[in-house]
Design a protein around this motif. Structure first.
Motif, PDB file in Angstrom:
ATOM      1  N   CYS A  51     -23.481   8.215 -49.896  1.00 53.87           N
ATOM      2  CA  CYS A  51     -24.041   7.962 -48.689  1.00 53.87           C
ATOM      3  C   CYS A  51     -25.523   7.111 -48.834  1.00 53.87           C
ATOM      4  CB  CYS A  51     -24.402   9.205 -48.005  1.00 53.87           C
ATOM      5  SG  CYS A  51     -25.415   9.144 -46.214  1.00 53.87           S
TER       6      CYS A  51
ATOM      7  N   THR B   9     -28.060   7.612 -47.609  1.00 52.85           N
ATOM      8  CA  THR B   9     -29.207   8.608 -48.200  1.00 52.85           C
ATOM      9  C   THR B   9     -29.387   8.806 -49.467  1.00 52.85           C
ATOM     10  OG1 THR B   9     -28.874   9.613 -45.802  1.00 52.85           O
ATOM     11  CG2 THR B   9     -30.383  10.842 -47.353  1.00 52.85           C
TER      12      THR B   9
ATOM     13  N   HIS C 118     -24.127  14.623 -51.509  1.00 51.52           N
ATOM     14  CA  HIS C 118     -24.059  15.412 -50.809  1.00 51.52           C
ATOM     15  C   HIS C 118     -22.862  15.322 -49.831  1.00 51.52           C
ATOM     16  CE1 HIS C 118     -26.272  11.879 -48.687  1.00 51.52           C
ATOM     17  NE2 HIS C 118     -25.748  12.368 -47.726  1.00 51.52           N
ATOM     18  N   GLU C 119     -21.968  14.461 -50.178  1.00 48.72           N
ATOM     19  CA  GLU C 119     -20.858  14.154 -49.398  1.00 48.72           C
ATOM     20  C   GLU C 119     -19.506  14.279 -50.251  1.00 48.72           C
ATOM     21  OE1 GLU C 119     -21.355  10.832 -46.381  1.00 48.72           O
ATOM     22  OE2 GLU C 119     -19.302  10.044 -47.111  1.00 48.72           O
TER      23      GLU C 119
ATOM     24  N   CYS D  59     -20.686  14.244 -44.481  1.00 51.94           N
ATOM     25  CA  CYS D  59     -21.760  14.063 -43.962  1.00 51.94           C
ATOM     26  C   CYS D  59     -21.678  12.643 -42.927  1.00 51.94           C
ATOM     27  CB  CYS D  59     -22.936  13.245 -45.084  1.00 51.94           C
ATOM     28  SG  CYS D  59     -24.414  12.571 -44.418  1.00 51.94           S
TER      29      CYS D  59
END
Ligand SMILES: NC(=O)C1=CN([C@@H]2O[C@H](COP(=O)(O)OP(=O)(O)OC[C@H]3O[C@@H](n4cnc5c(N)ncnc54)[C@H](O)[C@@H]3O)[C@@H](O)[C@H]2O)C=CC1
Ligand SMILES: N[C@@H](CCC(=O)N[C@@H](CSC=O)C(=O)NCC(=O)O)C(=O)O
Ligand SMILES: [Zn+2]
Ligand SMILES: [Zn+2]
Length: 381
Positions: free
Chosen positions: A49, A51, A71-72, A179
């Protein structure tokens, strides 16, 4: 049958960010067993992502190095720590950076999806139980990231951050619901609550902005204006519901004026999906006087601040923000997975590239090429 790894330290491959802006290094990482209230997950697929790039670039005030980003993702529970009763080895799960303990003041408020249970620890790259990391390389601790650290073949997360999903769901697809896609849809459905017939502007046509467009289309928006400095985005954006396109580079006037002129006084809803504070201002100021609502989705760099004339708000415009699209993670991510399984939301269409974990630096490079929405990494290689 393979020997159980429960209670053992697992050594596996992970992409370690040793320092900001330095290429990630695939290392043999030791992953400690989960402690009380924790879950160790075998990650099978993870996407990148924007981020992740943001934190890797050194612009995140919470960014700590060395760390394991990511985090995805989606995976399978390998083992659980003491007191974890609602998850067991073999469960298919999506680790969520936004926890949902269902018990803290914030979870019980009914007013937010933000949970207060583990945020203090995840913000400093550690686990709640002993304020330590479960990752190390040759004895050197490596920080967690966003409570998820999915650029590792095994990760340890808090149980309140784990959404158990339909085991039939393809993990190499539904990882995106951890996400970007969820955030865009939720920004429209939960945060803005866009009504049928609304005129909507979406600034930034990456995965998050396209999911906003998809959410707005399903809410019955009459016009969905996509704004991006990369005109190559426009063709693909049509498939997600964007009805008109504006490239700020084609205009001399400020972009907010261009949108106001196009929409008889401004849009009903706008969404900033870039992370640029000047565009956040433009997104607010292109809203209709009296009622237009602008939602900040993009994450801006450390030290950046938003500004506008207070008169913009005095005259009825509303400025909001959203984290994970307002979705409550453990309750609603399984529901989003079902919507995907029932073909009610897109996911596959956001995946433009597939690679292996070992190619992660190439995947980061792709994030800057207009042709990449999401790149999914297979973790076994
Ligand atoms: N609030 C939340 O919960 C979440 C926030 N984010 C944030 O959302 C943002 C978007 O994420 P992605 O879609 O993954 O990023 P992305 O990089 O794929 O998409 C950004 C798009 O904005 C365009 N763009 C860049 N500068 C522009 C400008 N000045 N004017 C118009 N268009 C411009 C780019 O061409 C690109 O198409 C990022 O800031 C990310 O960190 C992402 C997920 C969740
Ligand atoms: N550490 C960052 C925080 C960036 C941020 O706002 N993150 C979003 C999710 S972005 C996902 O891709 C979020 O949900 N924030 C809420 C939270 O509790 O972190 C910074 O300080 O800029
Ligand atoms: Zn993200
Ligand atoms: Zn909570």
């Amino acid at each position: 049958m393979a020997a159980s790894t429960q209670g053992q330290v697992i050594t596996c491959k992970a992409a370690v960010a040793w320092d900001a802006n330095k290429p990630l290094v695939i290392e043999d990482v030791q992953v400690a067993p989960p402690q009380a209230g924790e879950v160790r997950i075998k990650i099978l697929s993870t996407a990148l992502c924007h981020t992740d790039y943001y934190t890797w670039s050194g612009k995140d005030p919470e960014g700590l190095f060395p760390c394991i980003l990511g985090h995805e993702a989606a995976g399978i529970v390998e083992s659980v720590g003491e007191g974890v009763t609602d998850l067991q080895p073999g469960d298919h799960v999506i680790p969520c950076y936004q926890a949902e303990c269902k018990d803290c003041k914030m979870c019980k408020s009914g007013k937010t999806n933000l949970c207060g249970k583990v945020r203090a620890a995840t913000g400093v790259g550690l686990m709640m139980n002993d304020r330590k990391s479960r990752f190390s390389v040759n004895g050197k601790p490596i920080y967690h990231f966003m409570g998820t650290s999915t650029f590792s073949q095994y990760t340890v997360v808090h149980d309140v951050s784990v959404a158990k999903i339909n085991p039939q769901a393809p993990l190499d697809k539904v990882c995106l619901l951890g996400c970007g896609v969820s955030t865009g849809l939720g920004a429209v459905w939960n945060t803005a609550k866009v009504e049928a017939g609304s005129v909507v502007a979406v600034f930034g046509l990456g995965t998050v902005g396209l999911a906003v467009a998809e959410g707005a289309k399903s809410a019955g928006a009459s016009r969905i204006i996509g704004i991006d400095i990369d005109s190559k985005k426009f063709d693909v954006a049509k498939n997600f519901g964007v009805t008109e396109f504006v490239n700020p580079k084609d205009h001399d006037k400020p972009i907010q004026q261009v949108i106001v002129d196009l929409t008889d006084g401004g849009v009903d809803y706008s969404f900033e999906c870039i992370g640029n504070v000047s565009i956040m201002r433009a997104a607010l100021e292109c809203c209709h006087k009296g009622w237009g609502t602008s939602v900040i989705v993009g994450v801006a760099a450390s030290g950046q601040e938003i500004a506008t004339r207070p008169f913009q708000l005095v005259t009825g415009r509303v400025w909001k923000g959203t984290a994970f699209g307002g979705f409550k993670s453990r309750s609603q991510v399984p529901w989003l997975v079902e919507k995907y399984m029932n073909k009610e939301i897109k996911v596959d269409e956001y995946i433009t590239h597939n690679m292996n974990l070992s190619d992660i630096n190439k995947a980061f490079d792709l994030l800057h090429e207009g042709g990449c929405l999401r790149c999914v990494l297979a973790m076994e290689h």
